[in-house]
Design a protein around this motif. Structure first.
Motif, PDB file in Angstrom:
ATOM      1  N   LEU A  91       0.834  -1.198   0.000  1.00 42.22           N
ATOM      2  CA  LEU A  91       0.000   0.000   0.000  1.00 42.22           C
ATOM      3  C   LEU A  91       0.866   1.245   0.000  1.00 42.22           C
ATOM      4  CD1 LEU A  91      -3.251   0.691   1.829  1.00 42.22           C
ATOM      5  CD2 LEU A  91      -1.316   2.132   2.477  1.00 42.22           C
ATOM      6  N   ALA A  92       0.475   2.218  -0.830  1.00 42.80           N
ATOM      7  CA  ALA A  92       1.151   3.514  -0.884  1.00 42.80           C
ATOM      8  C   ALA A  92       0.196   4.583  -0.372  1.00 42.80           C
ATOM      9  CB  ALA A  92       1.575   3.841  -2.311  1.00 42.80           C
ATOM     10  N   LEU A  93       0.752   5.684   0.088  1.00 41.63           N
ATOM     11  CA  LEU A  93      -0.073   6.819   0.489  1.00 41.63           C
ATOM     12  C   LEU A  93      -0.214   7.783  -0.686  1.00 41.63           C
ATOM     13  CD1 LEU A  93       1.286   7.591   4.084  1.00 41.63           C
ATOM     14  CD2 LEU A  93      -0.739   6.256   3.429  1.00 41.63           C
ATOM     15  N   VAL A  94      -1.444   8.266  -0.870  1.00 46.46           N
ATOM     16  CA  VAL A  94      -1.742   9.272  -1.885  1.00 46.46           C
ATOM     17  C   VAL A  94      -2.654  10.312  -1.247  1.00 46.46           C
ATOM     18  CG1 VAL A  94      -1.446   7.758  -3.889  1.00 46.46           C
ATOM     19  CG2 VAL A  94      -3.675   7.873  -2.752  1.00 46.46           C
ATOM     20  N   TRP A 240      -3.848   0.539  -2.497  1.00 46.27           N
ATOM     21  CA  TRP A 240      -3.391  -0.856  -2.419  1.00 46.27           C
ATOM     22  C   TRP A 240      -3.318  -1.416  -3.832  1.00 46.27           C
ATOM     23  CZ3 TRP A 240      -5.427  -5.493  -4.076  1.00 46.27           C
ATOM     24  CH2 TRP A 240      -4.817  -6.647  -3.561  1.00 46.27           C
ATOM     25  N   ILE A 241      -2.231  -2.144  -4.097  1.00 45.69           N
ATOM     26  CA  ILE A 241      -2.039  -2.734  -5.427  1.00 45.69           C
ATOM     27  C   ILE A 241      -1.619  -4.183  -5.259  1.00 45.69           C
ATOM     28  CG2 ILE A 241      -0.742  -2.599  -7.589  1.00 45.69           C
ATOM     29  CD1 ILE A 241      -0.403   0.359  -7.140  1.00 45.69           C
ATOM     30  N   PRO A 243       0.185  -7.695  -5.926  1.00 43.67           N
ATOM     31  CA  PRO A 243       1.601  -7.878  -6.292  1.00 43.67           C
ATOM     32  C   PRO A 243       1.863  -7.906  -7.790  1.00 43.67           C
ATOM     33  CG  PRO A 243       1.049  -9.293  -4.440  1.00 43.67           C
ATOM     34  CD  PRO A 243      -0.246  -8.656  -4.893  1.00 43.67           C
ATOM     35  N   ALA A 244       0.992  -8.526  -8.569  1.00 40.35           N
ATOM     36  CA  ALA A 244       1.234  -8.657 -10.009  1.00 40.35           C
ATOM     37  C   ALA A 244       1.286  -7.313 -10.730  1.00 40.35           C
ATOM     38  CB  ALA A 244       0.143  -9.529 -10.634  1.00 40.35           C
ATOM     39  N   TRP A 245       0.719  -6.266 -10.126  1.00 38.84           N
ATOM     40  CA  TRP A 245       0.650  -4.958 -10.782  1.00 38.84           C
ATOM     41  C   TRP A 245       1.640  -3.942 -10.216  1.00 38.84           C
ATOM     42  CZ3 TRP A 245      -2.418  -4.062 -14.975  1.00 38.84           C
ATOM     43  CH2 TRP A 245      -3.433  -4.992 -15.225  1.00 38.84           C
ATOM     44  N   GLN A 246       2.307  -4.246  -9.141  1.00 31.48           N
ATOM     45  CA  GLN A 246       3.042  -3.219  -8.414  1.00 31.48           C
ATOM     46  C   GLN A 246       4.171  -2.581  -9.215  1.00 31.48           C
ATOM     47  OE1 GLN A 246       4.159  -4.961  -4.642  1.00 31.48           O
ATOM     48  NE2 GLN A 246       2.030  -5.132  -3.958  1.00 31.48           N
ATOM     49  N   GLU A 247       4.814  -3.318 -10.067  1.00 29.32           N
ATOM     50  CA  GLU A 247       5.910  -2.747 -10.845  1.00 29.32           C
ATOM     51  C   GLU A 247       5.405  -1.856 -11.980  1.00 29.32           C
ATOM     52  OE1 GLU A 247       8.674  -5.617 -12.232  1.00 29.32           O
ATOM     53  OE2 GLU A 247       9.252  -6.307 -10.228  1.00 29.32           O
ATOM     54  N   PHE A 262       7.646  -0.041  -5.710  1.00 27.88           N
ATOM     55  CA  PHE A 262       6.419   0.245  -4.975  1.00 27.88           C
ATOM     56  C   PHE A 262       6.551  -0.335  -3.568  1.00 27.88           C
ATOM     57  CE2 PHE A 262       2.197  -0.862  -3.491  1.00 27.88           C
ATOM     58  CZ  PHE A 262       1.456   0.247  -3.825  1.00 27.88           C
ATOM     59  N   PRO A 263       6.099   0.372  -2.525  1.00 21.95           N
ATOM     60  CA  PRO A 263       5.433   1.670  -2.535  1.00 21.95           C
ATOM     61  C   PRO A 263       6.369   2.849  -2.275  1.00 21.95           C
ATOM     62  CG  PRO A 263       5.182   0.671  -0.396  1.00 21.95           C
ATOM     63  CD  PRO A 263       5.997  -0.304  -1.215  1.00 21.95           C
ATOM     64  N   GLY A 264       7.678   2.573  -2.124  1.00 18.35           N
ATOM     65  CA  GLY A 264       8.603   3.639  -1.780  1.00 18.35           C
ATOM     66  C   GLY A 264       8.635   4.768  -2.789  1.00 18.35           C
TER      67      GLY A 264
END
Length: 396
Positions: A91-94, A240-241, A243-247, A262-264
Motif C-alpha cells: 500500500l502507498a499513500l496518496v 493498495w495494489i 503484487p502482479a501490478w506493483q511494478e 512500490f510503494p517507496g
C-alpha cells in the motif's frame, strides 16, 4: 418522532462518555453537522499532531526533509497498511481516492477499442478521470445501470452484462457516494477476474466505516480515504495494489524516489505538505481508542434513525431506497416537486445551511433528489429531529 434515547442515540455509550468524545471536535456548535461523509471532521488531537509536524518543517527545513520526514512517512504508511489488514509494502499513500484512481488509470495500458466499465453510481470525478484516460487512448466507457435496490446478485449481473471481450478494467465503488450503497466487491471482483478483467475498487468511504481486509477482496487495485471515517487530517488515502501490478503502477508526479520500487516510489512528492500523512498514526490511534465495533454500531443506528425521521417528516417513501445496516450514511428521498428541479441540489444545500443551520449532502441520481445523511460520534438524535422538522417546513 419519539425515540428511546438510550437505544437510538447513545447505543451503549454513557451520556458523559459521549459528551467527552464530542468535545474532541471544534466544530461550529451553532449548526448541525450531518455530512461527515463528504469531508470528515478532524479531531483536535489529530490537528495538534499535524500542526507539530508543520512546526518541525518550519523550525529546520533541512533536518525535516532529510532526517524526520522519510521515516515518518514510512511509519504512517505501515500504520495504514496494518489498519487495512494488508501485507507489508502492498500500500502507498496518496492524497485522496480520486488521486489513487487517476494514478492507476495513468499507468494502465489501454489501446484503441478497449473498454473501461463503470456503474451509474460512480463518483463524478472518477467518471471524469476514466473518460479522460479512455479518450486519450482511443478507448471507451461502458456504464452499467444498477438499480438502487438491486440485490448483490443483480449488481454483479448488471455489471457483467456490459462487459465484452474488449473490457480491460472495471472501476467500481465499495460504498457509493451519491447513493450510499454497499456493493458486493468480493463477488464483483471474482466475476471480473473470471472474465480476465482487472478491478479497481473506489473505497473512498470504506476505511473506518467498514472493517476492511483489503487483500481478501480479490481486486487488483483498491483505494480508500482515511480522512473521512478514520479521523485523519485531509488529505490522506491508501492505494493498495496487488503484487502482479506493483511494478507497473507509477506515481502521477515524478520525484526523488522515482527509482524505488512500490510503494517507496510514492513516499517523496517533493515539498507538498504531507503533514496529514505524518499525523495518520495519531488518527488511527484515536480511532482505536473509540472502540471501533461500538463506534460503528452507534453510527449505523443513528444514520438509520436519521433516515427514517427525515423521510417521515417529508412524507417520502423509503421503499426501494435501501439502507445497509453496516453503513453510517443513508438516503432520504426528497419530494418529487424538489427532485424535478434539475439545478436544485446546490441551491437547496445552500438554503439548508443558511436557514436551518445544518450541513447535509443533497445528491441527485437518475433524476431523483435525495438528502444523504451521515452519522458520527459528535451527532445526536435530536439533531436529526430538528433537521427533519426544519426541512419539512422549508419545503412546504
Amino acid at each position: 418522532m419519539s425515540r428511546d434515547t438510550t437505544e437510538l442515540s447513545e447505543q451503549g455509550w454513557e451520556t458523559t462518555d459521549l459528551a467527552d468524545i464530542r468535545a474532541e471536535w471544534d466544530l461550529d456548535q451553532a449548526r448541525d453537522h450531518l455530512n461527515h461523509g463528504s469531508f470528515g471532521a478532524v479531531p483536535r488531537t489529530v490537528r495538534r499532531a499535524q500542526a507539530r509536524w508543520r512546526e518541525l518543517s518550519d523550525e529546520n527545513p533541512m533536518n525535516f526533509y532529510r532526517e524526520l520526514r522519510p521515516p515518518g512517512v514510512r511509519v504512517a504508511r505501515q500504520a495504514a497498511t496494518r489498519f487495512l489488514g494488508a501485507e507489508p509494502d502492498s500500500l502507498a499513500l496518496v492524497a485522496n481516492a480520486t488521486t489513487g484512481v487517476s494514478t492507476v488509470l495513468a499507468s494502465f495500458a489501454l489501446r484503441p477499442g478497449d473498454e473501461i466499465v463503470l456503474t451509474d453510481h460512480a463518483y463524478g470525478a472518477v467518471t471524469m478521470a476514466a473518460r479522460r484516460f479512455a479518450t486519450a487512448a482511443g478507448a471507451r466507457l461502458m456504464i452499467a445501470q444498477v438499480d438502487l435496490a438491486a440485490s448483490d446478485e443483480e449488481v454483479v449481473s448488471a455489471i457483467t452484462a456490459v462487459m465484452t471481450d474488449r473490457t480491460r478494467l472495471l472501476v467500481v465503488d465499495h460504498v457509493t457516494s451519491a447513493t450510499a450503497r454497499l456493493f458486493p466487491v468480493h463477488m464483483i471482483a471474482q466475476a471480473a477476474r473470471d472474465r480476465g478483467v482487472a478491478t479497481l475498487v473506489d473505497g473512498a468511504h470504506a476505511p473506518g466505516m467498514l472493517p476492511v481486509r483489503v487483500d481478501t477482496i480479490g481486486a487488483d487495485f483498491w483505494v480508500g480515504n482515511f480522512h473521512k471515517w478514520a479521523f485523519a487530517a485531509r488529505s490522506v488515502a491508501g492505494l493498495w495494489i496487488a503484487p502482479a501490478w506493483q511494478e507497473r503502477i507509477r506515481p502521477l508526479v515524478v520525484s526523488w524516489n522515482e527509482e524505488e520500487k512500490f510503494p517507496g516510489a510514492f513516499d517523496n512528492q517533493g515539498t507538498v505538505d504531507d503533514s496529514a500523512w505524518l499525523a495518520l498514526p495519531d488518527a488511527l490511534d484515536f480511532f482505536a481508542s473509540r472502540q471501533p465495533k461500538r463506534l460503528r454500531e452507534h453510527n449505523n443506528a443513528l444514520a438509520a434513525y436519521g433516515q427514517q425521521t427525515v423521510a417521515a417528516a417529508l412524507g417520502t417513501d423509503l421503499t426501494g431506497v435501501g439502507g445497509d445496516p453496516s453503513l453510517s450514511m443513508r438516503l432520504a428521498p426528497l419530494p418529487a416537486s424538489v427532485s424535478d428541479r434539475q439545478d436544485g441540489a446546490h441551491a437547496l444545500s445552500e438554503r439548508i445551511a443558511r436557514e436551518l443551520n445544518a450541513e447535509v449532502a443533497i445528491t441527485r441520481w437518475r433524476d431523483r433528489g435525495f438528502v444523504r445523511l451521515s452519522a458520527q460520534l459528535y451527532n445526536s438524535a435530536d439533531q436529526y429531529d430538528r433537521f427533519a422538522a426544519g426541512l419539512a417546513a422549508l419545503l412546504r
